[in-house]
Design a protein around this motif. Sequence first.
Motif, PDB file in Angstrom:
ATOM      1  N   GLU A  11       3.820  12.683   0.956  1.00  0.00           N
ATOM      2  CA  GLU A  11       4.903  12.135   0.132  1.00  0.00           C
ATOM      3  C   GLU A  11       6.250  12.697   0.546  1.00  0.00           C
ATOM      4  OE1 GLU A  11       3.656  13.180  -3.830  1.00  0.00           O
ATOM      5  OE2 GLU A  11       3.014  11.130  -4.235  1.00  0.00           O
ATOM      6  N   LYS A  12       6.321  14.003   0.737  1.00  0.00           N
ATOM      7  CA  LYS A  12       7.572  14.663   1.127  1.00  0.00           C
ATOM      8  C   LYS A  12       8.058  14.142   2.471  1.00  0.00           C
ATOM      9  CE  LYS A  12       9.393  19.414   1.592  1.00  0.00           C
ATOM     10  NZ  LYS A  12      10.217  19.328   2.737  1.00  0.00           N
ATOM     11  N   CYS A  13       7.155  13.999   3.399  1.00  0.00           N
ATOM     12  CA  CYS A  13       7.521  13.529   4.731  1.00  0.00           C
ATOM     13  C   CYS A  13       7.989  12.065   4.690  1.00  0.00           C
ATOM     14  CB  CYS A  13       6.329  13.693   5.666  1.00  0.00           C
ATOM     15  SG  CYS A  13       6.776  13.662   7.395  1.00  0.00           S
ATOM     16  N   LEU A  14       7.302  11.228   3.920  1.00  0.00           N
ATOM     17  CA  LEU A  14       7.725   9.826   3.785  1.00  0.00           C
ATOM     18  C   LEU A  14       9.107   9.731   3.139  1.00  0.00           C
ATOM     19  CD1 LEU A  14       4.393   8.130   2.662  1.00  0.00           C
ATOM     20  CD2 LEU A  14       5.619   7.709   4.796  1.00  0.00           C
ATOM     21  N   ARG A  15       9.362  10.589   2.146  1.00  0.00           N
ATOM     22  CA  ARG A  15      10.654  10.590   1.456  1.00  0.00           C
ATOM     23  C   ARG A  15      11.786  11.015   2.388  1.00  0.00           C
ATOM     24  NH1 ARG A  15       8.511  13.107  -2.715  1.00  0.00           N
ATOM     25  NH2 ARG A  15       9.172  15.153  -1.994  1.00  0.00           N
ATOM     26  N   GLU A  16      11.529  12.017   3.204  1.00  0.00           N
ATOM     27  CA  GLU A  16      12.566  12.552   4.087  1.00  0.00           C
ATOM     28  C   GLU A  16      12.781  11.722   5.349  1.00  0.00           C
ATOM     29  OE1 GLU A  16      11.555  16.615   4.868  1.00  0.00           O
ATOM     30  OE2 GLU A  16      11.904  17.224   2.796  1.00  0.00           O
ATOM     31  N   ASN A  17      11.810  10.933   5.740  1.00  0.00           N
ATOM     32  CA  ASN A  17      11.897  10.114   6.956  1.00  0.00           C
ATOM     33  C   ASN A  17      11.698   8.654   6.571  1.00  0.00           C
ATOM     34  OD1 ASN A  17      11.760  12.317   9.190  1.00  0.00           O
ATOM     35  ND2 ASN A  17      10.144  12.843   7.746  1.00  0.00           N
ATOM     36  N   GLN A  18      12.703   8.068   5.988  1.00  0.00           N
ATOM     37  CA  GLN A  18      12.579   6.714   5.476  1.00  0.00           C
ATOM     38  C   GLN A  18      12.727   5.694   6.592  1.00  0.00           C
ATOM     39  OE1 GLN A  18      15.153   6.198   2.134  1.00  0.00           O
ATOM     40  NE2 GLN A  18      13.955   7.575   0.887  1.00  0.00           N
ATOM     41  N   ALA A  19      11.649   5.543   7.332  1.00  0.00           N
ATOM     42  CA  ALA A  19      11.609   4.572   8.425  1.00  0.00           C
ATOM     43  C   ALA A  19      10.362   3.718   8.244  1.00  0.00           C
ATOM     44  CB  ALA A  19      11.562   5.286   9.769  1.00  0.00           C
ATOM     45  N   PRO A  20      10.436   2.467   8.640  1.00  0.00           N
ATOM     46  CA  PRO A  20       9.248   1.613   8.533  1.00  0.00           C
ATOM     47  C   PRO A  20       8.216   1.952   9.603  1.00  0.00           C
ATOM     48  CG  PRO A  20      11.042   0.401   9.527  1.00  0.00           C
ATOM     49  CD  PRO A  20      11.594   1.738   9.131  1.00  0.00           C
ATOM     50  N   PHE A  21       7.002   1.503   9.384  1.00  0.00           N
ATOM     51  CA  PHE A  21       5.965   1.612  10.398  1.00  0.00           C
ATOM     52  C   PHE A  21       6.353   0.739  11.579  1.00  0.00           C
ATOM     53  CE2 PHE A  21       3.558   3.547   7.161  1.00  0.00           C
ATOM     54  CZ  PHE A  21       2.321   3.940   7.631  1.00  0.00           C
ATOM     55  N   THR A  22       5.926   1.111  12.759  1.00  0.00           N
ATOM     56  CA  THR A  22       6.094   0.243  13.922  1.00  0.00           C
ATOM     57  C   THR A  22       4.788  -0.522  14.106  1.00  0.00           C
ATOM     58  OG1 THR A  22       5.375   1.980  15.430  1.00  0.00           O
ATOM     59  CG2 THR A  22       7.746   1.746  15.067  1.00  0.00           C
ATOM     60  N   GLN A  23       4.921  -1.755  14.540  1.00  0.00           N
ATOM     61  CA  GLN A  23       3.744  -2.606  14.698  1.00  0.00           C
ATOM     62  C   GLN A  23       3.564  -2.975  16.160  1.00  0.00           C
ATOM     63  OE1 GLN A  23       3.852  -6.204  12.408  1.00  0.00           O
ATOM     64  NE2 GLN A  23       1.802  -6.817  13.038  1.00  0.00           N
ATOM     65  N   GLU A  24       2.380  -2.729  16.670  1.00  0.00           N
ATOM     66  CA  GLU A  24       2.000  -3.122  18.017  1.00  0.00           C
ATOM     67  C   GLU A  24       0.705  -3.902  17.900  1.00  0.00           C
ATOM     68  OE1 GLU A  24       1.654   0.447  20.292  1.00  0.00           O
ATOM     69  OE2 GLU A  24       3.651   1.122  19.749  1.00  0.00           O
ATOM     70  N   ALA A  25       0.792  -5.225  17.982  1.00  0.00           N
ATOM     71  CA  ALA A  25      -0.359  -6.118  17.801  1.00  0.00           C
ATOM     72  C   ALA A  25      -0.971  -5.866  16.424  1.00  0.00           C
ATOM     73  CB  ALA A  25      -1.358  -5.946  18.928  1.00  0.00           C
ATOM     74  N   ALA A  26      -2.200  -5.368  16.354  1.00  0.00           N
ATOM     75  CA  ALA A  26      -2.865  -5.147  15.068  1.00  0.00           C
ATOM     76  C   ALA A  26      -2.799  -3.691  14.626  1.00  0.00           C
ATOM     77  CB  ALA A  26      -4.317  -5.591  15.164  1.00  0.00           C
ATOM     78  N   MET A  27      -1.966  -2.879  15.260  1.00  0.00           N
ATOM     79  CA  MET A  27      -1.870  -1.449  14.937  1.00  0.00           C
ATOM     80  C   MET A  27      -0.502  -1.140  14.346  1.00  0.00           C
ATOM     81  SD  MET A  27      -3.297   1.567  15.005  1.00  0.00           S
ATOM     82  CE  MET A  27      -4.552   1.758  16.230  1.00  0.00           C
ATOM     83  N   PHE A  28      -0.512  -0.453  13.202  1.00  0.00           N
ATOM     84  CA  PHE A  28       0.705   0.012  12.556  1.00  0.00           C
ATOM     85  C   PHE A  28       0.733   1.530  12.680  1.00  0.00           C
ATOM     86  CE2 PHE A  28      -0.258  -3.966  10.473  1.00  0.00           C
ATOM     87  CZ  PHE A  28       0.977  -4.572  10.326  1.00  0.00           C
ATOM     88  N   LYS A  29       1.891   2.086  13.104  1.00  0.00           N
ATOM     89  CA  LYS A  29       2.005   3.533  13.289  1.00  0.00           C
ATOM     90  C   LYS A  29       3.289   4.047  12.650  1.00  0.00           C
ATOM     91  CE  LYS A  29      -0.523   3.801  17.617  1.00  0.00           C
ATOM     92  NZ  LYS A  29      -0.493   4.258  18.997  1.00  0.00           N
ATOM     93  N   TRP A  30       3.222   5.295  12.152  1.00  0.00           N
ATOM     94  CA  TRP A  30       4.386   5.959  11.582  1.00  0.00           C
ATOM     95  C   TRP A  30       4.233   7.458  11.818  1.00  0.00           C
ATOM     96  CZ3 TRP A  30       5.279   9.799   8.070  1.00  0.00           C
ATOM     97  CH2 TRP A  30       6.569   9.916   7.579  1.00  0.00           C
ATOM     98  N   LEU A  63      -0.005  -6.752   5.376  1.00  0.00           N
ATOM     99  CA  LEU A  63       0.232  -5.338   5.634  1.00  0.00           C
ATOM    100  C   LEU A  63       1.642  -5.095   6.147  1.00  0.00           C
ATOM    101  CD1 LEU A  63      -3.118  -4.082   7.168  1.00  0.00           C
ATOM    102  CD2 LEU A  63      -2.390  -4.160   4.798  1.00  0.00           C
ATOM    103  N   SER A  64       2.139  -6.008   6.931  1.00  0.00           N
ATOM    104  CA  SER A  64       3.503  -5.888   7.440  1.00  0.00           C
ATOM    105  C   SER A  64       4.514  -5.869   6.295  1.00  0.00           C
ATOM    106  CB  SER A  64       3.801  -7.031   8.405  1.00  0.00           C
ATOM    107  OG  SER A  64       5.098  -6.934   8.894  1.00  0.00           O
ATOM    108  N   ALA A  65       4.273  -6.664   5.265  1.00  0.00           N
ATOM    109  CA  ALA A  65       5.177  -6.698   4.112  1.00  0.00           C
ATOM    110  C   ALA A  65       5.217  -5.342   3.397  1.00  0.00           C
ATOM    111  CB  ALA A  65       4.742  -7.789   3.142  1.00  0.00           C
ATOM    112  N   CYS A  66       4.118  -4.613   3.395  1.00  0.00           N
ATOM    113  CA  CYS A  66       4.069  -3.304   2.735  1.00  0.00           C
ATOM    114  C   CYS A  66       4.540  -2.174   3.637  1.00  0.00           C
ATOM    115  CB  CYS A  66       2.644  -2.993   2.283  1.00  0.00           C
ATOM    116  SG  CYS A  66       2.054  -4.017   0.949  1.00  0.00           S
TER     117      CYS A  66
END
Length: 119
Positions: A11-30, A63-66
């Motif tokens: 939670e702390k890391c998501l709050r401090e790094n407010q960036a979306p996931f990157t999408q490569e084909a069927a893989m989402f990464k953050w 999933l992309s919408a979320c």
Amino acid sequence: MRVELQKWVVEKCLRENQAPFTQEAAMFKWSGDTRVKSKKTGRVYPVQVELSVETDRRLNDQLSACLCRSDGVRVEDLRIVHMIHPRLSGKVAITGLPPKDIQVDFSKFLKQIEQTNDE
């Protein structure tokens, strides 16, 4: 490491790094970095969190919408993704905390979070 602490670090890391996931084909990464101070020793640890989710084509848009929100992702968004498809494959990796690095299955991590919220 306890599930509550893992959830807090993510939670702390998501709050401090407010960036979306990157999408490569069927893989989402953050990934993101934060610093965590130990209550016992007072030491500060640089921590890196990496999240990855793999999906199939039919769920890509949902999933992309979320996960690809421009204002960043919250743990609640991850829980929504888990509700959309409870058996998604993926990983949650937390590195930099003693005694060892943590790597957990994405679905297992979110199930544990939901169980701790229910208690």
